[in-house]
Design a protein around this motif. Structure first.
Motif, PDB file in Angstrom:
ATOM      1  N   ASP A  99     -15.690   4.808  50.095  1.00 39.27           N
ATOM      2  CA  ASP A  99     -15.464   4.260  48.755  1.00 39.27           C
ATOM      3  C   ASP A  99     -16.184   5.095  47.692  1.00 39.27           C
ATOM      4  OD1 ASP A  99     -14.329   2.508  46.917  1.00 39.27           O
ATOM      5  OD2 ASP A  99     -16.014   1.115  46.997  1.00 39.27           O
ATOM      6  N   ILE A 100     -16.030   6.422  47.810  1.00 40.72           N
ATOM      7  CA  ILE A 100     -16.624   7.350  46.853  1.00 40.72           C
ATOM      8  C   ILE A 100     -15.521   7.819  45.906  1.00 40.72           C
ATOM      9  CG2 ILE A 100     -17.754   9.591  46.541  1.00 40.72           C
ATOM     10  CD1 ILE A 100     -18.910   9.313  49.323  1.00 40.72           C
ATOM     11  N   PRO A 101     -15.699   7.674  44.601  1.00 40.84           N
ATOM     12  CA  PRO A 101     -14.695   8.192  43.663  1.00 40.84           C
ATOM     13  C   PRO A 101     -14.547   9.712  43.814  1.00 40.84           C
ATOM     14  CG  PRO A 101     -16.239   6.731  42.538  1.00 40.84           C
ATOM     15  CD  PRO A 101     -16.790   6.977  43.914  1.00 40.84           C
ATOM     16  N   ALA A 102     -13.346  10.217  43.598  1.00 44.77           N
ATOM     17  CA  ALA A 102     -13.071  11.642  43.761  1.00 44.77           C
ATOM     18  C   ALA A 102     -14.014  12.497  42.916  1.00 44.77           C
ATOM     19  CB  ALA A 102     -11.613  11.938  43.419  1.00 44.77           C
ATOM     20  N   ALA A 103     -14.242  12.099  41.674  1.00 45.56           N
ATOM     21  CA  ALA A 103     -15.115  12.886  40.796  1.00 45.56           C
ATOM     22  C   ALA A 103     -16.534  12.947  41.348  1.00 45.56           C
ATOM     23  CB  ALA A 103     -15.110  12.306  39.394  1.00 45.56           C
ATOM     24  N   ALA A 104     -17.017  11.844  41.895  1.00 43.37           N
ATOM     25  CA  ALA A 104     -18.373  11.811  42.450  1.00 43.37           C
ATOM     26  C   ALA A 104     -18.482  12.697  43.690  1.00 43.37           C
ATOM     27  CB  ALA A 104     -18.762  10.380  42.787  1.00 43.37           C
ATOM     28  N   LEU A 105     -17.469  12.672  44.547  1.00 39.44           N
ATOM     29  CA  LEU A 105     -17.498  13.524  45.738  1.00 39.44           C
ATOM     30  C   LEU A 105     -17.420  14.988  45.344  1.00 39.44           C
ATOM     31  CD1 LEU A 105     -17.575  14.036  48.746  1.00 39.44           C
ATOM     32  CD2 LEU A 105     -15.090  13.635  48.806  1.00 39.44           C
ATOM     33  N   ALA A 106     -16.566  15.314  44.386  1.00 38.23           N
ATOM     34  CA  ALA A 106     -16.456  16.708  43.933  1.00 38.23           C
ATOM     35  C   ALA A 106     -17.809  17.204  43.426  1.00 38.23           C
ATOM     36  CB  ALA A 106     -15.392  16.829  42.842  1.00 38.23           C
ATOM     37  N   LYS A 107     -18.478  16.388  42.646  1.00 32.97           N
ATOM     38  CA  LYS A 107     -19.794  16.770  42.115  1.00 32.97           C
ATOM     39  C   LYS A 107     -20.792  16.939  43.250  1.00 32.97           C
ATOM     40  CE  LYS A 107     -23.301  15.445  38.761  1.00 32.97           C
ATOM     41  NZ  LYS A 107     -23.692  14.480  37.741  1.00 32.97           N
ATOM     42  N   ARG A 108     -20.811  15.997  44.173  1.00 34.18           N
ATOM     43  CA  ARG A 108     -21.735  16.047  45.314  1.00 34.18           C
ATOM     44  C   ARG A 108     -21.486  17.289  46.171  1.00 34.18           C
ATOM     45  NH1 ARG A 108     -22.569  10.851  49.188  1.00 34.18           N
ATOM     46  NH2 ARG A 108     -23.313  10.034  47.209  1.00 34.18           N
ATOM     47  N   ALA A 109     -20.223  17.677  46.309  1.00 33.39           N
ATOM     48  CA  ALA A 109     -19.863  18.833  47.132  1.00 33.39           C
ATOM     49  C   ALA A 109     -20.000  20.157  46.384  1.00 33.39           C
ATOM     50  CB  ALA A 109     -18.429  18.678  47.649  1.00 33.39           C
ATOM     51  N   GLY A 110     -20.130  20.089  45.060  1.00 36.49           N
ATOM     52  CA  GLY A 110     -20.216  21.311  44.270  1.00 36.49           C
ATOM     53  C   GLY A 110     -18.888  22.028  44.136  1.00 36.49           C
ATOM     54  N   VAL A 111     -17.803  21.236  44.071  1.00 33.63           N
ATOM     55  CA  VAL A 111     -16.464  21.801  43.883  1.00 33.63           C
ATOM     56  C   VAL A 111     -15.830  21.125  42.666  1.00 33.63           C
ATOM     57  CG1 VAL A 111     -16.191  22.244  46.368  1.00 33.63           C
ATOM     58  CG2 VAL A 111     -15.271  20.136  45.400  1.00 33.63           C
ATOM     59  N   SER A 112     -14.765  21.702  42.163  1.00 26.38           N
ATOM     60  CA  SER A 112     -14.088  21.083  41.025  1.00 26.38           C
ATOM     61  C   SER A 112     -13.301  19.857  41.485  1.00 26.38           C
ATOM     62  CB  SER A 112     -13.132  22.084  40.365  1.00 26.38           C
ATOM     63  OG  SER A 112     -12.037  22.355  41.212  1.00 26.38           O
ATOM     64  N   LYS A 113     -13.104  18.934  40.553  1.00 23.85           N
ATOM     65  CA  LYS A 113     -12.300  17.756  40.879  1.00 23.85           C
ATOM     66  C   LYS A 113     -10.882  18.195  41.235  1.00 23.85           C
ATOM     67  CE  LYS A 113     -10.722  13.280  39.368  1.00 23.85           C
ATOM     68  NZ  LYS A 113     -10.394  12.451  38.236  1.00 23.85           N
ATOM     69  N   ARG A 114     -10.383  19.227  40.563  1.00 22.23           N
ATOM     70  CA  ARG A 114      -9.037  19.737  40.860  1.00 22.23           C
ATOM     71  C   ARG A 114      -8.942  20.220  42.308  1.00 22.23           C
ATOM     72  NH1 ARG A 114      -4.136  19.273  41.300  1.00 22.23           N
ATOM     73  NH2 ARG A 114      -2.914  21.166  41.336  1.00 22.23           N
ATOM     74  N   SER A 115      -9.995  20.865  42.802  1.00 17.02           N
ATOM     75  CA  SER A 115      -9.989  21.314  44.201  1.00 17.02           C
ATOM     76  C   SER A 115      -9.900  20.128  45.147  1.00 17.02           C
ATOM     77  CB  SER A 115     -11.239  22.133  44.519  1.00 17.02           C
ATOM     78  OG  SER A 115     -11.201  23.368  43.864  1.00 17.02           O
ATOM     79  N   LEU A 116     -10.632  19.057  44.824  1.00 10.96           N
ATOM     80  CA  LEU A 116     -10.571  17.872  45.673  1.00 10.96           C
ATOM     81  C   LEU A 116      -9.191  17.228  45.612  1.00 10.96           C
ATOM     82  CD1 LEU A 116     -12.182  16.154  47.618  1.00 10.96           C
ATOM     83  CD2 LEU A 116     -12.856  14.735  45.690  1.00 10.96           C
ATOM     84  N   VAL A 117      -8.604  17.201  44.433  1.00  9.78           N
ATOM     85  CA  VAL A 117      -7.243  16.675  44.296  1.00  9.78           C
ATOM     86  C   VAL A 117      -6.274  17.505  45.146  1.00  9.78           C
ATOM     87  CG1 VAL A 117      -5.320  16.405  42.662  1.00  9.78           C
ATOM     88  CG2 VAL A 117      -7.608  15.610  42.042  1.00  9.78           C
ATOM     89  N   ARG A 118      -6.452  18.803  45.154  1.00 11.44           N
ATOM     90  CA  ARG A 118      -5.594  19.681  45.966  1.00 11.44           C
ATOM     91  C   ARG A 118      -5.760  19.365  47.453  1.00 11.44           C
ATOM     92  NH1 ARG A 118      -3.197  24.090  43.863  1.00 11.44           N
ATOM     93  NH2 ARG A 118      -3.448  25.257  45.801  1.00 11.44           N
ATOM     94  N   ILE A 119      -7.000  19.183  47.898  1.00 11.59           N
ATOM     95  CA  ILE A 119      -7.237  18.831  49.300  1.00 11.59           C
ATOM     96  C   ILE A 119      -6.508  17.542  49.633  1.00 11.59           C
ATOM     97  CG2 ILE A 119      -8.994  17.950  50.896  1.00 11.59           C
ATOM     98  CD1 ILE A 119     -10.926  20.030  49.684  1.00 11.59           C
ATOM     99  N   GLU A 120      -6.667  16.541  48.785  1.00 13.46           N
ATOM    100  CA  GLU A 120      -6.076  15.239  49.081  1.00 13.46           C
ATOM    101  C   GLU A 120      -4.554  15.240  48.972  1.00 13.46           C
ATOM    102  OE1 GLU A 120      -8.193  12.039  47.253  1.00 13.46           O
ATOM    103  OE2 GLU A 120     -10.013  12.546  48.363  1.00 13.46           O
ATOM    104  N   ALA A 121      -3.998  16.235  48.313  1.00 13.46           N
ATOM    105  CA  ALA A 121      -2.543  16.403  48.259  1.00 13.46           C
ATOM    106  C   ALA A 121      -2.066  17.360  49.352  1.00 13.46           C
ATOM    107  CB  ALA A 121      -2.134  16.927  46.885  1.00 13.46           C
ATOM    108  N   CYS A 122      -2.979  17.759  50.231  1.00 15.09           N
ATOM    109  CA  CYS A 122      -2.691  18.707  51.324  1.00 15.09           C
ATOM    110  C   CYS A 122      -2.186  20.048  50.800  1.00 15.09           C
ATOM    111  CB  CYS A 122      -1.734  18.107  52.349  1.00 15.09           C
ATOM    112  SG  CYS A 122      -2.476  16.730  53.239  1.00 15.09           S
TER     113      CYS A 122
END
Length: 87
Positions: free
Chosen positions: A16-39
């Motif tokens: 239950d981690i918001p995408a923006a929070a995980l991106a920040k924690r991982a040191g990646v852009s939110k767009r990169s996380l969105v790309r991962i989640e869209a495969c």
């Protein structure tokens, strides 16, 4: 083991981690996380950063076996318990 994009997305949802929070924690852009989640493809470094952040948050990624597919497990006490009543 390197987790698939589907497992990375499932782990974020399980925690239950918001995408923006995980991106920040991982040191990646939110767009990169969105790309991962869209495969959609991202660099190996990016996906491994996200995986490491999820593991540090309490997820263990499980490899495929002869009888079961890959999966994940969340450490005890990490996931919020939601109360409900059977009616």
């Amino acid at each position: 083991m390197q987790a698939s994009y589907d497992l990375l997305r499932a782990a974020r949802v399980a925690l239950d981690i918001p995408a923006a929070a995980l991106a920040k924690r991982a040191g990646v852009s939110k767009r990169s996380l969105v790309r991962i989640e869209a495969c959609e493809p991202v660099t190996l470094e990016t996906s491994l950063r996200v995986q490491k952040a999820l593991e540090e948050a309490g997820v263990e990624f499980l490899p495929e076996t002869k009888t079961e597919g890959p999966g994940l497990r969340v450490k005890k006490g990490v996931v919020r318990k939601v109360g409900f009543q059977m009616g």
